[in-house]
Design a protein around this motif. Structure first.
Motif, PDB file in Angstrom:
ATOM      1  N   ARG A 121     -39.455   1.202  22.195  1.00 48.84           N
ATOM      2  CA  ARG A 121     -39.498   0.177  23.017  1.00 48.84           C
ATOM      3  C   ARG A 121     -39.946   0.805  24.212  1.00 48.84           C
ATOM      4  O   ARG A 121     -40.602   0.040  25.235  1.00 48.84           O
ATOM      5  N   ARG A 122     -39.351   2.294  24.984  1.00 47.44           N
ATOM      6  CA  ARG A 122     -39.497   2.622  25.672  1.00 47.44           C
ATOM      7  C   ARG A 122     -41.324   2.835  25.927  1.00 47.44           C
ATOM      8  O   ARG A 122     -41.907   2.771  27.005  1.00 47.44           O
ATOM      9  N   LEU A 123     -41.703   3.770  24.829  1.00 51.13           N
ATOM     10  CA  LEU A 123     -43.199   3.535  24.569  1.00 51.13           C
ATOM     11  C   LEU A 123     -44.377   1.904  24.806  1.00 51.13           C
ATOM     12  O   LEU A 123     -45.320   1.982  25.579  1.00 51.13           O
ATOM     13  N   ILE A 124     -43.921   1.151  24.256  1.00 52.21           N
ATOM     14  CA  ILE A 124     -44.135  -0.344  24.879  1.00 52.21           C
ATOM     15  C   ILE A 124     -44.217  -0.806  26.108  1.00 52.21           C
ATOM     16  O   ILE A 124     -44.868  -1.453  26.383  1.00 52.21           O
ATOM     17  N   ARG A 125     -42.849  -0.507  26.625  1.00 54.31           N
ATOM     18  CA  ARG A 125     -42.632  -0.511  27.594  1.00 54.31           C
ATOM     19  C   ARG A 125     -43.951   0.475  28.697  1.00 54.31           C
ATOM     20  O   ARG A 125     -44.361   0.059  29.944  1.00 54.31           O
ATOM     21  N   ASP A 126     -43.746   1.364  28.652  1.00 51.39           N
ATOM     22  CA  ASP A 126     -44.504   2.707  29.549  1.00 51.39           C
ATOM     23  C   ASP A 126     -45.602   2.408  29.067  1.00 51.39           C
ATOM     24  O   ASP A 126     -46.747   3.330  30.508  1.00 51.39           O
ATOM     25  N   TYR A 127     -46.105   2.929  28.347  1.00 46.52           N
ATOM     26  CA  TYR A 127     -48.127   2.842  27.724  1.00 46.52           C
ATOM     27  C   TYR A 127     -48.696   1.695  27.057  1.00 46.52           C
ATOM     28  O   TYR A 127     -49.934   1.972  27.137  1.00 46.52           O
ATOM     29  N   LYS A 128     -47.983   0.543  27.301  1.00 47.01           N
ATOM     30  CA  LYS A 128     -48.621  -0.452  26.575  1.00 47.01           C
ATOM     31  C   LYS A 128     -49.281  -0.166  25.055  1.00 47.01           C
ATOM     32  O   LYS A 128     -50.473  -0.534  25.210  1.00 47.01           O
ATOM     33  N   VAL A 129     -48.424   0.177  24.137  1.00 42.55           N
ATOM     34  CA  VAL A 129     -48.653   0.914  22.827  1.00 42.55           C
ATOM     35  C   VAL A 129     -49.045  -0.225  22.290  1.00 42.55           C
ATOM     36  O   VAL A 129     -47.768  -1.265  22.483  1.00 42.55           O
ATOM     37  N   LYS A 130     -50.278  -0.308  21.666  1.00 43.35           N
ATOM     38  CA  LYS A 130     -50.492  -1.275  20.810  1.00 43.35           C
ATOM     39  C   LYS A 130     -49.952  -1.252  19.253  1.00 43.35           C
ATOM     40  O   LYS A 130     -50.154  -2.845  18.115  1.00 43.35           O
ATOM     41  N   GLY A 131     -49.614  -0.707  18.903  1.00 46.10           N
ATOM     42  CA  GLY A 131     -49.876  -0.263  17.604  1.00 46.10           C
ATOM     43  C   GLY A 131     -48.615   1.194  17.442  1.00 46.10           C
ATOM     44  O   GLY A 131     -48.312   1.847  17.749  1.00 46.10           O
ATOM     45  N   PHE A 132     -48.096   1.142  15.772  1.00 50.81           N
ATOM     46  CA  PHE A 132     -47.628   2.216  15.263  1.00 50.81           C
ATOM     47  C   PHE A 132     -47.716   2.611  14.189  1.00 50.81           C
ATOM     48  O   PHE A 132     -48.213   2.190  13.265  1.00 50.81           O
ATOM     49  N   LYS A 133     -48.216   3.802  13.780  1.00 52.80           N
ATOM     50  CA  LYS A 133     -48.595   4.329  12.190  1.00 52.80           C
ATOM     51  C   LYS A 133     -47.624   5.229  11.735  1.00 52.80           C
ATOM     52  O   LYS A 133     -46.269   5.871  12.042  1.00 52.80           O
ATOM     53  N   PHE A 134     -47.865   4.517  10.109  1.00 53.64           N
ATOM     54  CA  PHE A 134     -46.157   4.704   9.480  1.00 53.64           C
ATOM     55  C   PHE A 134     -47.308   5.808   8.599  1.00 53.64           C
ATOM     56  O   PHE A 134     -48.414   4.721   7.922  1.00 53.64           O
ATOM     57  N   HIS A 135     -46.941   6.690   7.737  1.00 51.56           N
ATOM     58  CA  HIS A 135     -47.527   7.483   6.767  1.00 51.56           C
ATOM     59  C   HIS A 135     -46.040   7.472   5.197  1.00 51.56           C
ATOM     60  O   HIS A 135     -45.552   8.606   5.783  1.00 51.56           O
ATOM     61  N   PRO A 136     -45.711   6.576   4.612  1.00 55.87           N
ATOM     62  CA  PRO A 136     -44.907   6.853   3.724  1.00 55.87           C
ATOM     63  C   PRO A 136     -44.614   8.105   2.454  1.00 55.87           C
ATOM     64  O   PRO A 136     -43.549   8.197   2.969  1.00 55.87           O
ATOM     65  N   THR A 137     -45.943   8.330   2.389  1.00 58.08           N
ATOM     66  CA  THR A 137     -45.986   9.752   1.972  1.00 58.08           C
ATOM     67  C   THR A 137     -46.018  10.731   2.765  1.00 58.08           C
ATOM     68  O   THR A 137     -44.779  12.528   2.108  1.00 58.08           O
ATOM     69  N   TYR A 138     -46.160  11.395   3.486  1.00 56.63           N
ATOM     70  CA  TYR A 138     -45.833  12.491   4.711  1.00 56.63           C
ATOM     71  C   TYR A 138     -44.621  12.320   5.218  1.00 56.63           C
ATOM     72  O   TYR A 138     -43.880  12.745   5.212  1.00 56.63           O
TER      73      TYR A 138
END
Length: 291
Positions: free
Chosen positions: A114-131
């Motif tokens: 929530r903070r990253l979206i609010r402060d930096y307008k982050v458009k997406g998030f990366k997930f790496h299930p194996t990693y």
């Protein structure tokens, strides 16, 4: 801001491997050098975010960029999402910010997102299930997905085999089973308004990925991590037809350079009229950069 008229492509999948370029090694250097050999990458040390921006600017390509947080599963310290975001902001003519938070961090992950979206307008998030060591449909991750769906963000999941740990003893404890794209089907059902990207040709589960992307309107496929000359025929067939608006150019920089990927893409049997969508327009629409 990205000027769509001035760029020739949008690379939906690039890595911020080392923002400062001078980290204290905690074992990650061995992992990186092994991956570089796996991909045949030409560099001795991974490029910084500033170097990445300069490379993409010279290539006239925009790029989505992100770190990967897998501290719990691997013991490698993560790179700060804030640090990457600040560097991206300095290069917003070519870079687009995604972030990464290990979903095992629970409420902490939700707060940080929530903070990253609010402060930096982050458009997406990366997930790496194996990693990161989780099945995408594990309910522990659902509060995190709820935030992304609510905020209109994109969830980009690694799928299929990975170069991470490839050739290392025990694959560096990386378990491939977590990255079967069929697990994204549950996520797409339970979060129908969450935009989901299944990253990479999903070897050995390519048909599963195509099935989920065809069946679920909110699921897309990026073509990163493989040279197009190795794409399976069924992927090319679907990209030329029923998934022509849902496949996205991605390189997997810095392991594969965008210019090398694009040169190989010219040699495969993709209809000329579809190339602008695959290389730029599909991503631009998904990212909200065009209608």
């Amino acid at each position: 801001m990205i000027d769509l008229d001035k760029i020739r492509a949008i690379d939906i999948h690039t890595h911020a491997e080392e923002p400062c370029g001078c980290h204290t090694d905690d074992g990650y250097d061995e992992l990186q050098s092994t991956m570089a050999k796996y991909f045949g990458a030409p560099w001795e040390h991974p490029p910084t975010v500033q170097e990445t921006a300069a490379h993409y600017r010279a290539q006239n390509i925009a790029a989505v960029i992100f770190p990967v947080d897998a501290e719990r599963e691997t013991g490698y310290r993560r790179y700060s999402n804030d640090e990457v975001a600040e560097l991206v902001a300095e290069n917003s003519d070519v870079l687009i910010q995604f972030a990464s938070i290990d979903p095992w961090k629970g409420k902490m992950a939700v707060r940080e997102a929530r903070r990253l979206i609010r402060d930096y307008k982050v458009k997406g998030f990366k997930f790496h299930p194996t990693y990161q060591g989780f099945y995408p449909n594990d309910r522990m991750a659902y509060p995190f997905y709820e935030v992304l769906e609510e905020e209109g963000c994109i969830a980009l999941f690694h799928t299929g085999q990975t170069g991470v740990g490839s050739g290392m003893p025990g694959g560096n404890s990386m378990r491939l089973k977590y990255s079967n794209p069929m697990y994204l089907d549950d996520v797409a059902v339970d979060f129908p308004d969450l935009k989901i990207i299944a990253a990479h040709p999903s070897f050995p589960w390519q048909e599963e990925a195509l099935s989920v992307a065809q069946h679920k309107p909110n699921v897309y496929i990026d073509l990163s991590g493989w040279s197009p000359k190795y794409f399976p025929p069924i992927l090319v067939k679907y990209a030329n037809s029923i998934l022509k608006k849902k496949v996205l150019f991605g390189s997997d920089w810095p392991m594969i350079s965008p210019e090398k990927w694009l040169a190989a893409f010219e040699g495969i049997d993709i209809k000329d009229e579809l190339r602008p969508d695959i290389l730029k327009n599909n991503a631009a629409r998904l990212l909200g950069l065009m209608d």
